[in-house]
Scaffold this motif. Structure first.
Motif, PDB file in Angstrom:
ATOM      1  N   TYR A 111      57.225   6.886  20.560  1.00  0.00           N
ATOM      2  CA  TYR A 111      58.602   6.417  20.664  1.00  0.00           C
ATOM      3  C   TYR A 111      58.759   5.329  21.714  1.00  0.00           C
ATOM      4  CZ  TYR A 111      59.297   9.907  17.207  1.00  0.00           C
ATOM      5  OH  TYR A 111      59.193  10.622  16.037  1.00  0.00           O
ATOM      6  N   GLY A 112      57.901   5.334  22.740  1.00  0.00           N
ATOM      7  CA  GLY A 112      57.891   4.224  23.689  1.00  0.00           C
ATOM      8  C   GLY A 112      57.439   2.938  23.013  1.00  0.00           C
ATOM      9  N   SER A 113      56.399   3.041  22.196  1.00  0.00           N
ATOM     10  CA  SER A 113      55.879   1.870  21.469  1.00  0.00           C
ATOM     11  C   SER A 113      56.885   1.355  20.451  1.00  0.00           C
ATOM     12  CB  SER A 113      54.569   2.203  20.762  1.00  0.00           C
ATOM     13  OG  SER A 113      53.568   2.525  21.693  1.00  0.00           O
ATOM     14  N   LEU A 114      57.497   2.270  19.703  1.00  0.00           N
ATOM     15  CA  LEU A 114      58.492   1.846  18.711  1.00  0.00           C
ATOM     16  C   LEU A 114      59.656   1.117  19.393  1.00  0.00           C
ATOM     17  CD1 LEU A 114      58.644   4.962  16.344  1.00  0.00           C
ATOM     18  CD2 LEU A 114      57.661   2.720  15.821  1.00  0.00           C
ATOM     19  N   GLY A 115      60.120   1.662  20.530  1.00  0.00           N
ATOM     20  CA  GLY A 115      61.226   1.033  21.256  1.00  0.00           C
ATOM     21  C   GLY A 115      60.874  -0.356  21.747  1.00  0.00           C
TER      22      GLY A 115
END
Length: 103
Positions: free
Chosen positions: A52-56
């Motif tokens: 979710y850090g990467s997607l954000g």
């Protein structure tokens, strides 16, 4: 493509590569995690924080875009900028492979 984007994303991390590669189809984070496990025979396991850090970050940088929400899950898809970055990385990996004697 913005020079900053190229500098930040090329070369890519393995996680970043697999996320972008998977998002050539609409997917949500959990789908990506499962597909990457399958593609790598369980050798790459992307944890929720990393996912979710990467997607954000990728969404903020314009590499992916939110498509819609389905059953409380956000679906994303690669953008044209993301496709350019992915293609640069694929070409880089092919060059590495050629240089070690692969065909």
């Amino acid at each position: 493509m913005d020079a900053r984007i190229k500098r930040v994303y090329v070369p890519m991390t393995e996680t970043g590569f697999y996320i972008l590669f998977c998002l050539q189809e609409e997917m949500h984070g959990y789908n990506i995690t499962q597909k990457v496990k399958q593609m790598t025979d369980g050798q790459v396991d992307i944890g929720p924080g990393t996912m979710y850090g990467s997607l954000g970050k990728m969404e903020k940088d314009g590499l992916i875009e939110f498509v819609r929400e389905e059953e409380k899950r956000k679906l994303y898809k690669i953008t044209s900028v993301g496709q350019e970055v992915l293609q640069l990385e694929i070409e880089r990996i092919k060059r590495l492979y050629r240089n070690i004697g692969g065909k």
